[in-house]
Design a protein around this motif. Sequence first.
Motif: not given
Length: 298
Positions: A12-40
Motif C-alpha cells: 500500500v502506497f501513500r504520500p508522506p504527508s498522509e502518514a496520519n490519514s485513514l487510507i481507504l482503498p477505492v480501487t486496486d492498482g493503477c488504471s494506466w500502469n505503463q510508466c516505465t519508472f514506476c513499479e508500485m
Amino acid sequence: MIELPIRYVEPVFRPPSEANSLILPVTDGCSWNQCTFCEMYTAPQKKFRARSEAEVLETIRRCGEAFGPHVRRVFLADGDAMVLPTRRLVAILEALNAAFPNLQRVSSYCLPRNLRKKTVAELKALAERKLTLVYVGAESGDDTVLQRVHKGETFATTEAALYKLAEAGIRRSVMFLLGLGGKALWSQHIAGSAALANRTQPEYLATLVVSFPLGKGRFLAAWPDWEEQDLVGLLKEMRALLQQLELKETIFRSDHASNWLVLKGTLNKDKAKLLHQVEAALADPAHAPLRPAWARGL
C-alpha cells in the motif's frame, strides 16, 4: 496494534504527508500502469480494478463505527481514485462525511488523463464534499522525456488538468522526478518542469529522485541508452529547477525518502535560502547534510 476493518492489498502506497490519514482503498492498482519508472502497482495482486461500491461503503460504515470522531483526514487509494465516475466518488464522499463528523480533508492521487471527461462543475461537487487535495505525478514538463518513459501525458494535458483542478477549488500537490531525463536530457527535463509549475502555480510542489528498487530492466527496455545521473548531477538539476521557478506562494518539499538533500520552504520567498543549501552541497558534497544511501528508497 489497531486492526482496521479494511481489506488492504499489499503493498500500500501513500504520500508522506498522509502518514496520519485513514487510507481507504477505492480501487486496486493503477488504471494506466505503463510508466516505465514506476513499479508500485506491477505486482500480480495489484492488477487494476475498481472496488465495488457496496464494499467501499460497508468499509466506511464499519470504520465510522470504530473510529468515527477520531478520523480527520482520509486518503483514497490506490493509484488513481479519480478514475471512478463522479457519481460514485460523490457517494463515497457523502458516506465519509456521514461516518466521520470531524472530517477535514479527503485526498487522492490523480492522473491528468482521469480529468479529461470530468467537468469543472463535477470537480466542484467533489470539493464541496471535502475532496480538496490531489497529488499529481507530473514527473516532467518535457514531452520527449514523458514519451520515453511511457507516461501517457504531455505538458499540455498535465497543464489542462492542473488548471481545471484550480478552477474547481481543489489544491494541487505536483511531483517532479529528478534524474528522469538522465544525463542526455536533464536540462530540457528541468526547463519544461519549471515552465509547467510556473504556468500553473500549484499550491504544493515536491521533487523526488527516480529510483529502481526492483532493478532498471523495465525502464531500460524502453530507453536503452539512458544514463543515470550521479549525486552531483542531481544537485545540479535541483539548482537549475530552483533557479528557473517563479512561484508566488507554493509550499516546496524535497523530503521524500528518495532524495539525497532534504529541502523545505515556500517559493519564491525562500528561493535564495534553498539555493544556498544546494550550492553548499555542490561545493562540498562530502560534508553536506545528505541522507545516507541506506536510508534512501520508496
